[in-house]
Scaffold this active site. Structure first.
Site, PDB file in Angstrom:
ATOM      1  N   PRO A  88       0.811  -1.225   0.000  1.00 16.70           N
ATOM      2  CA  PRO A  88       0.000   0.000   0.000  1.00 16.70           C
ATOM      3  C   PRO A  88       0.844   1.274   0.000  1.00 16.70           C
ATOM      4  CG  PRO A  88      -0.801  -1.534   1.646  1.00 16.70           C
ATOM      5  CD  PRO A  88       0.493  -2.064   1.152  1.00 16.70           C
ATOM      6  N   GLU A 115       3.082  -9.709   8.692  1.00 19.47           N
ATOM      7  CA  GLU A 115       3.053  -8.250   8.918  1.00 19.47           C
ATOM      8  C   GLU A 115       3.893  -7.509   7.890  1.00 19.47           C
ATOM      9  OE1 GLU A 115       0.468  -9.030  11.411  1.00 19.47           O
ATOM     10  OE2 GLU A 115       1.049  -6.915  11.260  1.00 19.47           O
ATOM     11  N   ARG A 153      -3.331  -7.522 -20.571  1.00 21.84           N
ATOM     12  CA  ARG A 153      -4.339  -7.183 -21.576  1.00 21.84           C
ATOM     13  C   ARG A 153      -3.867  -6.049 -22.491  1.00 21.84           C
ATOM     14  NH1 ARG A 153      -8.344  -3.715 -20.631  1.00 21.84           N
ATOM     15  NH2 ARG A 153      -9.885  -5.248 -21.259  1.00 21.84           N
ATOM     16  N   ASP A 168     -10.094   0.724 -25.244  1.00 24.35           N
ATOM     17  CA  ASP A 168     -10.729   0.888 -23.935  1.00 24.35           C
ATOM     18  C   ASP A 168     -10.974   2.358 -23.664  1.00 24.35           C
ATOM     19  OD1 ASP A 168     -10.893  -1.637 -22.994  1.00 24.35           O
ATOM     20  OD2 ASP A 168      -9.315  -1.449 -21.482  1.00 24.35           O
TER      21      ASP A 168
HETATM   22  C1  9WO Z   1       0.431  -3.453   5.396  1.00 24.02           C
HETATM   23  C2  9WO Z   1       0.023  -2.173   5.769  1.00 24.02           C
HETATM   24  C3  9WO Z   1      -0.963  -1.707   6.636  1.00 24.02           C
HETATM   25  C4  9WO Z   1      -1.136  -0.323   6.766  1.00 24.02           C
HETATM   26  C5  9WO Z   1      -0.353   0.559   6.040  1.00 24.02           C
HETATM   27  C6  9WO Z   1       0.630   0.081   5.183  1.00 24.02           C
HETATM   28  C7  9WO Z   1       0.803  -1.271   5.059  1.00 24.02           C
HETATM   29  N1  9WO Z   1       1.678  -1.983   4.309  1.00 24.02           N
HETATM   30  C8  9WO Z   1       1.441  -3.271   4.507  1.00 24.02           C
HETATM   31  C9  9WO Z   1       2.193  -4.331   3.815  1.00 24.02           C
HETATM   32  O1  9WO Z   1       3.027  -4.079   2.970  1.00 24.02           O
HETATM   33  N2  9WO Z   1       1.877  -5.602   4.164  1.00 24.02           N
HETATM   34  C10 9WO Z   1       2.529  -6.724   3.598  1.00 24.02           C
HETATM   35  C11 9WO Z   1       2.010  -7.084   2.216  1.00 24.02           C
HETATM   36  C12 9WO Z   1       2.217  -7.896   4.453  1.00 24.02           C
HETATM   37  C13 9WO Z   1       0.767  -8.093   4.585  1.00 24.02           C
HETATM   38  C14 9WO Z   1       0.172  -8.347   3.230  1.00 24.02           C
HETATM   39  N3  9WO Z   1       0.627  -7.377   2.316  1.00 24.02           N
HETATM   40  C15 9WO Z   1      -0.242  -6.591   1.663  1.00 24.02           C
HETATM   41  C16 9WO Z   1       0.023  -5.916   0.503  1.00 24.02           C
HETATM   42  N4  9WO Z   1      -1.491  -6.328   2.058  1.00 24.02           N
HETATM   43  N5  9WO Z   1      -2.048  -5.488   1.177  1.00 24.02           N
HETATM   44  C17 9WO Z   1      -1.167  -5.246   0.216  1.00 24.02           C
HETATM   45  C18 9WO Z   1      -1.430  -4.374  -0.909  1.00 24.02           C
HETATM   46  C19 9WO Z   1      -0.536  -4.354  -2.003  1.00 24.02           C
HETATM   47  C20 9WO Z   1      -0.806  -3.500  -3.047  1.00 24.02           C
HETATM   48  N6  9WO Z   1      -1.894  -2.685  -3.045  1.00 24.02           N
HETATM   49  C21 9WO Z   1      -2.728  -2.712  -1.982  1.00 24.02           C
HETATM   50  C22 9WO Z   1      -2.534  -3.552  -0.906  1.00 24.02           C
END
Ligand code: 9WO
Length: 245
Positions: A88, A115, A153, A168
């Site tokens: 994120p 985490e 795509r 698109d």
């Molecule tokens: C978790 C998190 C929580 C609050 C703010 C920032 C954060 N970063 C992460 C993170 O990188 N977590 C790792 C990857 C481990 C948990 C699962 N991961 C993850 C990646 N959850 N969600 C994503 C993600 C990747 C790309 N776009 C949106 C969400």
């Protein structure tokens, strides 16, 4: 284009490999998808890939060594490629970003779990972080699959000419126009007559007008970024005249 995915759950990626556009693209050789499991690169007897966080707190953190070894194995397996960590914190993927990735010969996608990964792995082995939106899911695999689908795509030959991604609405920086199929009337709601006219130019203009109008209503920020041709401005003016409240 080759996608290499570093993941503790390689079978998750299979869920896109056998279906639809991606399945056909794999069968036709337009894309390759290779997974690398860090657990296969854990050298201890228990094949440990995670450990407790320094500083305490809940959950576990992915260890550097197995990830780094898996990334190195992926790097050495084919042409040079950027390592992209799905997170994120990354730059949010949009159509421009997808088109930029689609120009690459190869990309290595790193999927985190627990985490997260030890920050030193990111410093040592990650070229960029990439987000698919401002939310957190349980792992990087679903975001990786979104990226693979959005990029694949755009590759030549993946969508038939009739479905070309270049046509698109989003590729034109707009929201989509409405779609209709049989029956012509359902519950008293008819298909717009222009779509039955056989006049392809009229249909093109109608679809562009609808895409412009919907973008104006729902995502005016996209219009501001994009600018309009004279034709588009005229079409949008007509739409707005019909939809002013
Ligand atoms: C978790 C998190 C929580 C609050 C703010 C920032 C954060 N970063 C992460 C993170 O990188 N977590 C790792 C990857 C481990 C948990 C699962 N991961 C993850 C990646 N959850 N969600 C994503 C993600 C990747 C790309 N776009 C949106 C969400």
């Amino acid at each position: 284009m080759r996608f290499d995915v570093i993941t503790l759950f390689p079978d998750m990626l299979s869920s896109i490999m056998g279906y639809g556009v991606i399945g056909r693209a794999l069968d036709a050789g337009h894309i390759q998808l290779v997974t690398w499991n860090p657990r296969d690169y854990a050298t201890d007897r228990h094949r440990v890939v995670d450990d407790r966080p320094y500083g305490g707190g809940p959950g576990m953190v992915m260890k550097v060594e197995p990830l780094r070894a898996a990334i190195q194995a992926a790097r050495e397996a084919a042409a040079p490629a950027p390592v992209v960590y799905l997170s994120p914190e990354g730059e949010t993927l949009d159509n421009t970003g997808s088109q930029r990735l689609a120009e690459l010969e190869r990309v290595i996608l790193l999927c985190g779990r627990y985490e997260g990964v030890d920050e030193r792995l990111i410093d040592l082995a990650v070229d960029q972080r990439l987000s698919i939106g401002d939310y957190v899911v349980s792992g990087g695999e679903l975001p990786a699959m979104v990226v693979i689908d959005a990029v694949a795509r755009l590759l030549p030959g993946v969508l038939g000419h009739a479905d070309s991604a270049a046509d698109d609405a989003f590729a034109q920086g707009l929201l989509d126009w409405p779609h209709f199929t049989r029956p012509e009337v359902i519950e008293g709601r008819a298909v717009p007559p222009v779509l039955l006219s056989g006049d392809h130019e009229a249909v093109r203009r109608w679809r562009l007008r609808e895409a412009l109008g919907r973008t104006w209503l729902k995502r005016p920020d996209l219009l501001a970024q994009r600018g309009l041709t004279d034709e588009e401005q005229a079409l949008l003016d007509g739409y707005r005249a019909e939809h002013k409240d």
